[in-house]
Design a protein around this motif. Structure first.
Motif, PDB file in Angstrom:
ATOM      1  N   MET A   1     -22.391-116.633  13.901  1.00 12.75           N
ATOM      2  CA  MET A   1     -22.548-115.424  13.124  1.00 12.75           C
ATOM      3  C   MET A   1     -22.371-114.199  14.008  1.00 12.75           C
ATOM      4  N   ARG A   2     -21.653-113.293  13.460  1.00 12.58           N
ATOM      5  CA  ARG A   2     -21.456-112.039  14.184  1.00 12.58           C
ATOM      6  C   ARG A   2     -22.445-111.005  13.689  1.00 12.58           C
ATOM      7  N   HIS A   3     -22.972-110.252  14.576  1.00 14.46           N
ATOM      8  CA  HIS A   3     -23.883-109.159  14.227  1.00 14.46           C
ATOM      9  C   HIS A   3     -23.116-107.853  14.207  1.00 14.46           C
ATOM     10  N   LEU A   4     -23.347-107.091  13.127  1.00 11.10           N
ATOM     11  CA  LEU A   4     -22.712-105.788  12.994  1.00 11.10           C
ATOM     12  C   LEU A   4     -23.541-104.773  13.762  1.00 11.10           C
ATOM     13  N   LYS A   5     -22.884-104.120  14.687  1.00  5.27           N
ATOM     14  CA  LYS A   5     -23.590-103.113  15.479  1.00  5.27           C
ATOM     15  C   LYS A   5     -23.189-101.727  15.020  1.00  5.27           C
ATOM     16  N   ILE A   6     -24.207-100.898  14.787  1.00  5.41           N
ATOM     17  CA  ILE A   6     -23.972 -99.503  14.428  1.00  5.41           C
ATOM     18  C   ILE A   6     -24.615 -98.646  15.512  1.00  5.41           C
ATOM     19  N   ASN A   7     -23.820 -97.768  16.089  1.00  2.00           N
ATOM     20  CA  ASN A   7     -24.415 -96.912  17.114  1.00  2.00           C
ATOM     21  C   ASN A   7     -25.166 -95.758  16.464  1.00  2.00           C
ATOM     22  N   TRP A   8     -25.919 -95.010  17.213  1.00  2.59           N
ATOM     23  CA  TRP A   8     -26.780 -93.963  16.647  1.00  2.59           C
ATOM     24  C   TRP A   8     -25.981 -92.828  16.029  1.00  2.59           C
ATOM     25  N   GLY A   9     -24.823 -92.511  16.525  1.00  4.54           N
ATOM     26  CA  GLY A   9     -23.981 -91.453  15.957  1.00  4.54           C
ATOM     27  C   GLY A   9     -23.525 -91.795  14.543  1.00  4.54           C
ATOM     28  N   THR A  10     -23.127 -93.054  14.348  1.00  5.50           N
ATOM     29  CA  THR A  10     -22.717 -93.513  13.021  1.00  5.50           C
ATOM     30  C   THR A  10     -23.901 -93.491  12.058  1.00  5.50           C
ATOM     31  N   ALA A  11     -25.083 -93.885  12.520  1.00  7.50           N
ATOM     32  CA  ALA A  11     -26.290 -93.893  11.684  1.00  7.50           C
ATOM     33  C   ALA A  11     -26.646 -92.477  11.234  1.00  7.50           C
ATOM     34  N   VAL A  12     -26.513 -91.507  12.115  1.00  6.29           N
ATOM     35  CA  VAL A  12     -26.810 -90.116  11.767  1.00  6.29           C
ATOM     36  C   VAL A  12     -25.827 -89.617  10.704  1.00  6.29           C
ATOM     37  N   VAL A  13     -24.552 -89.908  10.868  1.00  2.98           N
ATOM     38  CA  VAL A  13     -23.542 -89.487   9.898  1.00  2.98           C
ATOM     39  C   VAL A  13     -23.804 -90.147   8.546  1.00  2.98           C
ATOM     40  N   LEU A  14     -24.115 -91.444   8.515  1.00  2.00           N
ATOM     41  CA  LEU A  14     -24.414 -92.135   7.258  1.00  2.00           C
ATOM     42  C   LEU A  14     -25.662 -91.558   6.580  1.00  2.00           C
ATOM     43  N   ALA A  15     -26.699 -91.242   7.350  1.00  2.00           N
ATOM     44  CA  ALA A  15     -27.912 -90.640   6.793  1.00  2.00           C
ATOM     45  C   ALA A  15     -27.605 -89.263   6.207  1.00  2.00           C
ATOM     46  N   PHE A  16     -26.782 -88.490   6.902  1.00  2.00           N
ATOM     47  CA  PHE A  16     -26.405 -87.162   6.432  1.00  2.00           C
ATOM     48  C   PHE A  16     -25.612 -87.258   5.127  1.00  2.00           C
ATOM     49  N   ILE A  17     -24.666 -88.169   5.054  1.00  2.00           N
ATOM     50  CA  ILE A  17     -23.874 -88.367   3.831  1.00  2.00           C
ATOM     51  C   ILE A  17     -24.781 -88.828   2.688  1.00  2.00           C
ATOM     52  N   GLY A  18     -25.712 -89.723   2.962  1.00  2.00           N
ATOM     53  CA  GLY A  18     -26.659 -90.171   1.938  1.00  2.00           C
ATOM     54  C   GLY A  18     -27.497 -89.027   1.402  1.00  2.00           C
ATOM     55  N   PHE A  19     -27.946 -88.160   2.298  1.00  2.00           N
ATOM     56  CA  PHE A  19     -28.742 -87.008   1.894  1.00  2.00           C
ATOM     57  C   PHE A  19     -27.927 -86.063   1.001  1.00  2.00           C
ATOM     58  N   ILE A  20     -26.688 -85.805   1.368  1.00  2.00           N
ATOM     59  CA  ILE A  20     -25.814 -84.919   0.572  1.00  2.00           C
ATOM     60  C   ILE A  20     -25.587 -85.516  -0.812  1.00  2.00           C
ATOM     61  N   VAL A  21     -25.336 -86.820  -0.892  1.00  2.00           N
ATOM     62  CA  VAL A  21     -25.135 -87.475  -2.184  1.00  2.00           C
ATOM     63  C   VAL A  21     -26.394 -87.353  -3.041  1.00  2.00           C
ATOM     64  N   PHE A  22     -27.571 -87.546  -2.442  1.00  2.00           N
ATOM     65  CA  PHE A  22     -28.835 -87.415  -3.173  1.00  2.00           C
ATOM     66  C   PHE A  22     -29.000 -86.005  -3.730  1.00  2.00           C
ATOM     67  N   ILE A  23     -28.783 -84.993  -2.921  1.00  2.00           N
ATOM     68  CA  ILE A  23     -28.944 -83.602  -3.355  1.00  2.00           C
ATOM     69  C   ILE A  23     -27.947 -83.272  -4.464  1.00  2.00           C
ATOM     70  N   LEU A  24     -26.702 -83.663  -4.315  1.00  2.00           N
ATOM     71  CA  LEU A  24     -25.699 -83.384  -5.342  1.00  2.00           C
ATOM     72  C   LEU A  24     -26.033 -84.078  -6.659  1.00  2.00           C
ATOM     73  N   SER A  25     -26.497 -85.312  -6.601  1.00  2.00           N
ATOM     74  CA  SER A  25     -26.858 -86.009  -7.843  1.00  2.00           C
ATOM     75  C   SER A  25     -28.054 -85.320  -8.514  1.00  2.00           C
TER      76      SER A  25
END
Length: 151
Positions: A1-25
């Protein structure tokens, strides 16, 4: 099994996009759904704002001359008692009841008295806050009274 690695920069961008989607909805839901209807307190809000100083002067005159009607909440409704020394048949005007939470419940009644007391029956009043405005005259004098009531 391969483990998917996400670095901290990608996590910050995903959290920011999630927040924007929440506010817009949230914004879209508040503007499109009827249950989140947001309206002005009165239809002629801006026109009433222009007469604000005149209204303040009339309210001060009412208090200064001791002409404030007594407004009280009872189990039967709202009782409005005009000053004892006045002749009831010479009092005229209107009483407006504004419901800040729902302008569809607002109503106005004319002041026509045979005695000093006017009763607004409780079947016209939903529980909650009401802003009562009594705009009346006695002879040549015009008076204005405001009161907030929890019913």
């Amino acid at each position: 099994m391969r483990h998917l690695k996400i670095n901290w920069g990608t996590a910050v961008v995903l959290a920011f996009i999630g927040f924007i989607v929440f506010i817009l909805s949230f914004v879209i839901r508040m503007n499109t759904q009827k249950k989140y209807d947001h309206q002005l307190v009165t239809e002629a809000y801006y026109a009433r704002e222009l007469s604000f100083q005149e209204d303040m002067d009339r309210e001060q005159k009412t208090r200064r001359e001791g002409m404030d009607p007594r407004i009280e909440r009872t189990k039967k409704g709202i009782h409005i008692d005009f000053p004892d020394h006045l002749k009831p048949e010479e009092i005229s005007g209107s009483i407006s009841l504004y419901r800040p939470s729902d302008s569809k419940e607002d109503f106005e009644i004319s002041v026509k008295l045979s005695g000093r007391r006017l009763i607004i029956p409780d079947e016209k009043l939903l529980p909650g806050r009401w802003n009562v405005e009594i705009d009346w005259q006695y002879g040549e004098n015009h008076y204005l009274t405001h009161k907030k009531i929890m019913y």
